[in-house]
Write a protein that holds these residues in place. Sequence first.
Motif, PDB file in Angstrom:
ATOM      1  N   PRO A 369      69.021  41.765  33.170  1.00  0.00           N
ATOM      2  CA  PRO A 369      70.114  42.071  34.114  1.00  0.00           C
ATOM      3  C   PRO A 369      69.873  41.438  35.480  1.00  0.00           C
ATOM      4  O   PRO A 369      68.736  41.363  35.965  1.00  0.00           O
ATOM      5  N   ALA A 370      70.933  40.977  36.100  1.00  0.00           N
ATOM      6  CA  ALA A 370      70.836  40.383  37.436  1.00  0.00           C
ATOM      7  C   ALA A 370      70.229  41.388  38.408  1.00  0.00           C
ATOM      8  O   ALA A 370      70.525  42.575  38.360  1.00  0.00           O
ATOM      9  N   GLY A 371      69.383  40.891  39.290  1.00  0.00           N
ATOM     10  CA  GLY A 371      68.770  41.752  40.296  1.00  0.00           C
ATOM     11  C   GLY A 371      67.529  42.471  39.831  1.00  0.00           C
ATOM     12  O   GLY A 371      66.971  43.276  40.588  1.00  0.00           O
ATOM     13  N   THR A 372      67.056  42.177  38.611  1.00  0.00           N
ATOM     14  CA  THR A 372      65.838  42.834  38.128  1.00  0.00           C
ATOM     15  C   THR A 372      64.607  42.366  38.889  1.00  0.00           C
ATOM     16  O   THR A 372      63.693  43.148  39.143  1.00  0.00           O
ATOM     17  N   LEU A 373      64.556  41.095  39.255  1.00  0.00           N
ATOM     18  CA  LEU A 373      63.408  40.505  39.928  1.00  0.00           C
ATOM     19  C   LEU A 373      63.767  40.210  41.377  1.00  0.00           C
ATOM     20  O   LEU A 373      64.744  39.507  41.650  1.00  0.00           O
ATOM     21  N   VAL A 374      62.974  40.737  42.309  1.00  0.00           N
ATOM     22  CA  VAL A 374      63.276  40.622  43.734  1.00  0.00           C
ATOM     23  C   VAL A 374      62.060  40.071  44.471  1.00  0.00           C
ATOM     24  O   VAL A 374      60.923  40.420  44.164  1.00  0.00           O
ATOM     25  N   GLY A 393      69.072  33.196  41.011  1.00  0.00           N
ATOM     26  CA  GLY A 393      69.745  34.471  41.241  1.00  0.00           C
ATOM     27  C   GLY A 393      68.801  35.575  41.660  1.00  0.00           C
ATOM     28  O   GLY A 393      69.015  36.748  41.338  1.00  0.00           O
ATOM     29  N   ILE A 394      67.745  35.229  42.427  1.00  0.00           N
ATOM     30  CA  ILE A 394      66.731  36.195  42.838  1.00  0.00           C
ATOM     31  C   ILE A 394      67.089  36.773  44.203  1.00  0.00           C
ATOM     32  O   ILE A 394      67.132  36.048  45.197  1.00  0.00           O
ATOM     33  N   PRO A 395      67.331  38.080  44.318  1.00  0.00           N
ATOM     34  CA  PRO A 395      67.562  38.682  45.629  1.00  0.00           C
ATOM     35  C   PRO A 395      66.308  38.649  46.495  1.00  0.00           C
ATOM     36  O   PRO A 395      65.177  38.613  45.985  1.00  0.00           O
ATOM     37  N   VAL A 396      66.511  38.673  47.807  1.00  0.00           N
ATOM     38  CA  VAL A 396      65.421  38.605  48.779  1.00  0.00           C
ATOM     39  C   VAL A 396      65.631  39.687  49.832  1.00  0.00           C
ATOM     40  O   VAL A 396      66.752  39.867  50.320  1.00  0.00           O
ATOM     41  N   THR A 397      64.551  40.409  50.155  1.00  0.00           N
ATOM     42  CA  THR A 397      64.623  41.349  51.284  1.00  0.00           C
ATOM     43  C   THR A 397      63.922  40.728  52.486  1.00  0.00           C
ATOM     44  O   THR A 397      62.877  40.090  52.348  1.00  0.00           O
ATOM     45  N   VAL A 398      64.494  40.911  53.683  1.00  0.00           N
ATOM     46  CA  VAL A 398      63.942  40.344  54.916  1.00  0.00           C
ATOM     47  C   VAL A 398      63.796  41.453  55.949  1.00  0.00           C
ATOM     48  O   VAL A 398      64.493  42.463  55.886  1.00  0.00           O
ATOM     49  N   GLN A 399      62.897  41.235  56.921  1.00  0.00           N
ATOM     50  CA  GLN A 399      62.571  42.303  57.868  1.00  0.00           C
ATOM     51  C   GLN A 399      62.281  41.721  59.249  1.00  0.00           C
ATOM     52  O   GLN A 399      61.126  41.376  59.543  1.00  0.00           O
ATOM     53  N   HIS A 400      63.302  41.621  60.099  1.00  0.00           N
ATOM     54  CA  HIS A 400      63.037  41.074  61.432  1.00  0.00           C
ATOM     55  C   HIS A 400      62.099  41.965  62.248  1.00  0.00           C
ATOM     56  O   HIS A 400      61.267  41.422  63.023  1.00  0.00           O
ATOM     57  N   PRO A 401      62.143  43.311  62.160  1.00  0.00           N
ATOM     58  CA  PRO A 401      61.183  44.101  62.949  1.00  0.00           C
ATOM     59  C   PRO A 401      59.730  43.742  62.670  1.00  0.00           C
ATOM     60  O   PRO A 401      58.879  43.850  63.557  1.00  0.00           O
ATOM     61  N   LEU A 402      59.430  43.316  61.454  1.00  0.00           N
ATOM     62  CA  LEU A 402      58.090  42.849  61.110  1.00  0.00           C
ATOM     63  C   LEU A 402      57.740  41.614  61.939  1.00  0.00           C
ATOM     64  O   LEU A 402      56.633  41.519  62.497  1.00  0.00           O
ATOM     65  N   LEU A 403      58.665  40.670  62.036  1.00  0.00           N
ATOM     66  CA  LEU A 403      58.441  39.485  62.862  1.00  0.00           C
ATOM     67  C   LEU A 403      58.363  39.864  64.335  1.00  0.00           C
ATOM     68  O   LEU A 403      57.537  39.320  65.079  1.00  0.00           O
ATOM     69  N   HIS A 404      59.209  40.804  64.760  1.00  0.00           N
ATOM     70  CA  HIS A 404      59.221  41.203  66.163  1.00  0.00           C
ATOM     71  C   HIS A 404      57.843  41.660  66.625  1.00  0.00           C
ATOM     72  O   HIS A 404      57.302  41.171  67.619  1.00  0.00           O
ATOM     73  N   ASP A 405      57.235  42.596  65.891  1.00  0.00           N
ATOM     74  CA  ASP A 405      55.957  43.147  66.321  1.00  0.00           C
ATOM     75  C   ASP A 405      54.782  42.238  65.994  1.00  0.00           C
ATOM     76  O   ASP A 405      53.761  42.280  66.675  1.00  0.00           O
TER      77      ASP A 405
END
Length: 538
Positions: A369-374, A393-405
């Motif tokens: 199923p789509a979105g199984t691997l992230v 079709g691999i989703p990605v999570t990003v985190q600007h607060p991580l870069l900020h600190d």
Amino acid sequence: MIRPPADLLVRAGAVHTLAPGEPPRRAVAVTGGRITALSPDPHGLDALAGPATELVDAPHSTVLPAFDDTHTHLVLAGHSVSGVPVHRAADLAGFLALIRERAARTPAGRWIRTTVNWQEVNLAEQRLPTIGELDGATADHPVLVRRGAYNMVLNSAALRLAGITAATPDPPGGVIERDAAGRLTGRLIDKATQLAERVLPRPGLDERIDGLRAASADYAATGIGTVRDCLVPVEDLDVLRAARDRGALAVRVRALVSGFAVRTPAEVDGLLDRIEAWRAAGDEDERLSVWGVKFGIDGGFEAGALEEPYQGRPCYHGRLLWEPGELAEAVDRVAGRGLRVGVHAWGDRGLRVLLDVYAEVLARRPGLPAGTLVVEHAGLARPAQRARAVALGIPVTVQHPLLHDGARTQQRAWGAERTGALFPLREWLDEGAQLSAGSDFPVGPYGAMLSVWGMTTRATVAGVIGAEHAIDRAEAIALHTVNAARLTGESGTRGTLRPGALADLTLWPADPLSCPVEELRELLPERTVIGGRTVHRR
């Protein structure tokens, strides 16, 4: 058809539903934990008000869906609630004074632990405390100073209890740091932290629940209604369930069970058996569920796997924590059980190798199923890697607060150019990526509008970096709402405000889509509502 009276009726200056093509509304009604009606007229739903209806008349406020933090660590935040608040220190003198103060009111021999949401480069001395300094703060207590999820500094008493000596070998995927003379510095990195974790006393259930109650309430106070906790020890599923059953969770939780302690196929299967036993007990609901399993392919700021060497270290390219074939086998086993997988990848080499792993798993399982691997983070994502992630079709999570600190820490290790290239959000979106956003607390601070401010300004503790990668507010808000619900597979019930959707909404004193951008950094909701229940009110 006669509708039942609303439990909650909100009249506002604007209700941004975030449904495509829909103009703002002015009123929203909630019944039985779900949205039942919306109206462009602030008084258009007044007929739904009954004697028991809670009426919120806020003509100068703005309603948005509640935000998701798609990569954070609620369990770790709960542990940290009672830690020594070293994140408040400006220098090492203040840092050590806080530990000394805690030791003065703590029985001898009892562990002292710190909060985890701080960076040493943001202290005046821009370094970690030493064993000698920690021993000077207290010789009567084992002290564990933790920064983020994968870095610790222990004093001598803590090292003894953990059984760590100068002769202790580095565990696979971890580092026991030593100085040039081979002496322990007290620092443990990545999987070496497990040597200390295994000897820490386990807090009681009531203490754990109190920590989760306080931490989840603090998330809600920033506008966050759902957290995707990306490092949940499998045994802590029972703690989360108990917290939910006692009404202690102010946010919805989507748990990624930690796979960091497993290496062999048999160990992966054992972990999956424990997850399946928990799920089979029927304990999942809209408040708490298991999303999948979390692995990590490389390290973080100081150990992310790079194609080119680290700044000033011509022979060091970071660390890969898995052999690709072994990780492919582990991911395949998880996917074969119908669970999803999130894998931490920070450097460009780590991301390249992870995409090779994912391509192999997809080839083995063409109907996955789509979105199984992230991909979690994809910090340094070069054009070829972005193109490949989109094509797969691999989703990605990003985190600007991580870069900020963490900007100064990363600049030390990678230099300015590669640090500025982290999180190329503009390019990801323009190239068609499935992107969603979070904080990675405790490395980055959580907060709905704090994250939006960061993604739109690219501001960090080191100044504005990579300004060309910024996105606009509507896009940033979507990463925490519409896109986040798509990531978790809940687009049918969350992420937008529409009749039949879960009543997860936030009420803001200014319109985040149009207020001055600098207001976003400190903007907090007047109210956070989850399932029709107000979990935060200013």
